[in-house]
Design an enzyme around this catalytic site. Structure first.
Site, short mmCIF file in Angstrom:
data_model
loop_
_atom_site.label_atom_id
_atom_site.label_comp_id
_atom_site.label_asym_id
_atom_site.label_seq_id
_atom_site.Cartn_x
_atom_site.Cartn_y
_atom_site.Cartn_z
N TYR A 461 0.84 -1.20 0.00
CA TYR A 461 0.00 0.00 0.00
C TYR A 461 0.88 1.25 0.00
O TYR A 461 0.89 2.01 -0.94
CB TYR A 461 -0.95 -0.01 1.20
CG TYR A 461 -1.97 1.10 1.13
CD1 TYR A 461 -3.10 0.97 0.33
CD2 TYR A 461 -1.81 2.28 1.85
CE1 TYR A 461 -4.04 1.99 0.24
CE2 TYR A 461 -2.75 3.31 1.76
CZ TYR A 461 -3.86 3.16 0.96
OH TYR A 461 -4.78 4.17 0.87
N SER A 539 -6.42 0.84 -4.40
CA SER A 539 -6.50 2.28 -4.16
C SER A 539 -5.11 2.91 -4.30
O SER A 539 -4.53 2.87 -5.38
CB SER A 539 -7.12 2.54 -2.78
OG SER A 539 -7.48 3.89 -2.63
N ASP A 622 -17.59 3.85 -8.07
CA ASP A 622 -16.51 4.28 -7.18
C ASP A 622 -16.45 5.80 -7.21
O ASP A 622 -15.96 6.40 -8.16
CB ASP A 622 -15.18 3.67 -7.62
CG ASP A 622 -14.07 3.91 -6.60
OD1 ASP A 622 -14.26 4.75 -5.70
OD2 ASP A 622 -13.01 3.26 -6.70
N HIS A 657 -15.74 1.71 -4.12
CA HIS A 657 -14.32 1.60 -3.80
C HIS A 657 -14.02 0.34 -3.00
O HIS A 657 -12.86 -0.03 -2.87
CB HIS A 657 -13.89 2.84 -3.01
CG HIS A 657 -12.41 3.06 -3.01
ND1 HIS A 657 -11.69 3.24 -4.17
CD2 HIS A 657 -11.51 3.13 -2.00
CE1 HIS A 657 -10.41 3.41 -3.87
NE2 HIS A 657 -10.28 3.35 -2.56
#
Length: 685
Positions: A461, A539, A622, A657
């Site tokens: 991430y 993301s 999203d 999302h």
């Protein structure tokens, strides 16, 4: 179609749009793909063509059905949330296994039978209407709850009689990024909302002018009382929380995703509600742990990059501060006032410890945890010694434990029956050295009998101070069960070691994040752990995957960027994107734009390089990272000369999302992604 044969991509019209940005000319040939997929016929046609191509390709992948079946088995276990006790009644979420959405239940006492209060599974035919935020009143008689439709961040708030089960007439709309906090007397609740957007722009327009309102039960939303707003600072976002004794309203305000907050308090017993600044300036992080009367306890990074705990006397004009738990070697992850104790969760080398302090900061005890893993949540109240905490690890689905903070004795409260044998798997924590010499932690999950090099799926991430601590995932376990290695890299930009770790991976330092992830893949191969490495991220992690694929296309077998931020010149122009400037920088500033253009996935595709197989994932609703990011990135990949391997996009419908996505849609998506990565990574299913 063969999974290894040539692919004829749909033709995507290229425009001549050019934007002047911070003194730089930026071509944007795919600008038209920013049109709303729900209303723009050109975009709809493109989405339909891409979807048909991707589905026909996925149909050719061996093992896709077998992976889906394995996922369904691993997903099929009971999941229970932390219970919230209000007025002697316990509220919690439960999913029996494969239900589309979790069901909200209540118990009249700790060991009483559970009864269903809300079952979202009947709210829509496709299961995509979900229960969002929810909060019982302090006496446990009412329940405010938010409805989320199709994955959108927008919420509609309703109210339920928690005793008789009847739904009240109250309805509050255009709620987003909001908690729900009841007045002490149960007369209504505080919430946060944006102004109603213009028709047709609900899922794309910038979110500005967040404000806090009070809704009194039995009244129309049009009469809701505006409690707090900052029209002179429209970019601020506000959250409100009522103290346990009902006297104080604490308002936390921030401008972006960076953990920097201002605090304001309102005395709800005063004749006139007058906001008073408690902490001025967006300089530090302040997270409420709880209160005792006028004494509020906060986790803060003020003069403490790994955080400490301080108290503030909000009733005093001096707003006196006192250090309770000082800054130390371990990261203070969370804290909670329970009874006359302070329950503190810490991270040591990316694993949790749980300690009990008195309210003066004396260490009273350390709670024995079930193993190496993560305390992923805590619940309790200041008028009781009873607390609950959730615990999980890569090979341990989330368990709920009940804790007596006086004795430090923790007993299992809810433990799922495993759909696998934990003895068949092994979890290791390793480390590797990044390009600049920084040592980065790395978790590995694999079957015990897989001792040599195997196809690895690397997850990361690297942003927004979010820590990737050990946590159970049916998807990760599925990859390991198939004979692969599932790896999680704790790269910079996250919060695993506090503020300095985050700062080392944001704005001008963002390249460190990509260097760390590339070094993780090189380590897995160099140490004989991985025969191939595929990469996956969601993301900001989708941005990560796309960026490293541009920088080292030779290193990866497959890339799976999900709901990623791919156009770093325009992310701030849609919905909540402006909040991300804290982490990415401002495209309107020349020095920031130079950094952003250096790694923006859309702008750094390398013609002439041999790229790995890529399967992009996004969703039509999203409104956090709008799907145009993925649409434009897919169009650019397919138009580039980057080799014969497939570069496809999977577009989910009636999803956003991630939050609220029905179980079946989650399983279908992971099965597609894993089948794709398994084929190109050489993992025999």
């Amino acid at each position: 179609m063969s999974p290894d044969g040539p692919i004829a991509y749909p033709e995507t019209v290229r425009d001549t749009v050019v934007e002047e940005l911070a003194g730089r000319t930026v071509p944007d040939p795919w600008r038209w793909l920013e049109g709303d997929v729900r209303t723009d016929e050109r975009v709809q046609a493109w989405v339909a063509a891409e979807g048909a191509l991707t589905e026909s390709y996925l149909d050719t992948l061996p093992g896709r059905v077998a992976i889906r079946d394995r996922l369904m088995k691993l997903w099929n276990y009971e999941r229970v949330s932390l219970p919230r006790r209000r007025g002697g009644r316990y509220f919690f979420l439960r999913n029996s296994g494969l239900e589309a959405q979790a069901v909200l239940c209540a118990r009249e006492a700790q060991d009483a039978p559970a009864r269903i209060l809300l079952d979202p599974n009947g709210w829509s035919e496709d299961g995509a209407t979900a229960l969002g935020e929810w909060e019982p009143s302090k006496d446990g008689r009412r329940l405010a709850y938010a409805v989320q439709d199709g994955g959108s961040d927008w919420r509609t708030v309703k109210v339920l009689d928690a005793v008789g089960g009847e739904e009240l007439a109250d309805e509050v709309r255009w709620v987003k990024f909001s908690g729900l906090s009841w007045a002490g007397n149960g007369s209504g609740f505080f919430y946060s909302r944006f102004p109603e957007p213009r028709a047709g722009l609900e899922h794309q327009a910038q979110n500005l002018d967040h404000a806090i309102y009070f809704h009194r039960l039995g009244t129309d939303q049009s009469t809701d009382f505006l409690v707090y707003a900052t029209p002179d600072r429209p970019r601020l976002i506000h959250g409100a929380e009522v103290s346990e004794d009902g006297r104080w309203l604490l308002i936390s305000s921030a401008e972006g995703t960076e953990a920097r907050t201002e605090l304001t308090v309102i005395d709800l017993t005063a004749p006139k509600l007058a906001p008073k600044i408690l902490v001025r300036g967006l300089d530090n992080d302040w997270r409420l742990a709880g209160s005792k009367g006028d004494i509020f306890y906060f986790v803060t990074d003020l003069e403490a990059p790994r955080r400490r705990i301080v108290s503030i006397d909000v009733g005093s004009e001096m707003r006196r501060r006192r250090e309770i738990v000082p800054h130390g070697e371990d990261l203070v992850a969370d804290a909670l006032v329970v009874g006359d104790r302070l329950l503190v969760s810490l991270l040591r080398n990316v694993a949790s410890e749980l300690r009990i302090y008195d309210l003066d900061g004396r260490l009273m005890d350390t709670v024995v945890l079930p193993g190496i893993g993560t305390v992923s949540g805590m619940e309790g109240q200041g008028d009781s010694a009873e607390a609950f905490f959730a615990f999980t690890s890569y090979d341990r689905p989330t368990e709920i434990h009940r804790l007596d903070v006086g004795s430090a004795v923790a007993l299992p409260y809810a433990q799922p029956e495993l759909q696998f044998d934990r003895e068949d798997f092994v979890v290791d924590q390793a480390s590797f050295t990044s390009k600049d010499g920084t040592v980065i932690p790395l978790f590995l999950l694999r079957r015990k009998d897989v001792t040599g090099a195997a196809p690895a799926l690397l997850y990361g991430y690297g942003g927004f101070e979010i820590s990737l601590t050990p946590g159970f995932s049916s998807a990760a376990l599925c990859w390991a069960a198939m004979g692969g290695v599932y790896a999680v890299a704790n790269i910079r930009g996250g919060g695993e070691y506090g503020k300095a770790w985050h700062d080392a991976g944001r704005r001008a330092n963002k390249q460190n994040v990509f260097d760390d992830f590339i070094a993780a893949a090189e380590h897995l191969k160099g140490q004989g752990v991985a025969s191939s490495v595929s990469v996956h991220g969601h993301s900001n992690g989708g941005l990560l995957v796309a960026a490293v694929t541009n920088q080292r296309p030779d290193l990866f077998a497959a890339a799976l960027p999900a709901v990623g931020v791919h156009d770093m010149t325009r992310f701030h122009r849609f919905t909540a994107g402006r909040y991300w400037i804290d982490d990415y920088g401002d495209p309107g500033r020349q020095e920031d734009l130079a950094v952003l253009m250096g790694y923006s996935p859309l702008h750094n595709i390398r013609d002439g390089a041999e790229y790995p197989a890529i399967l992009i994932a996004t969703a039509d609703t999203d409104d956090r990272v709008v799907p145009a990011h993925s649409f434009k990135y897919a169009a650019a990949l397919q138009a580039a000369d980057i080799g014969p391997k497939p570069h496809l996009i999977r577009i989910e419908t009636r999803a956003g999302h991630g939050a609220g996505k029905p179980t079946a849609k989650q399983i279908e998506e992971i099965a597609d992604l894993w089948a794709f990565a398994a084929h190109w990574g050489g993992l025999n299913v």
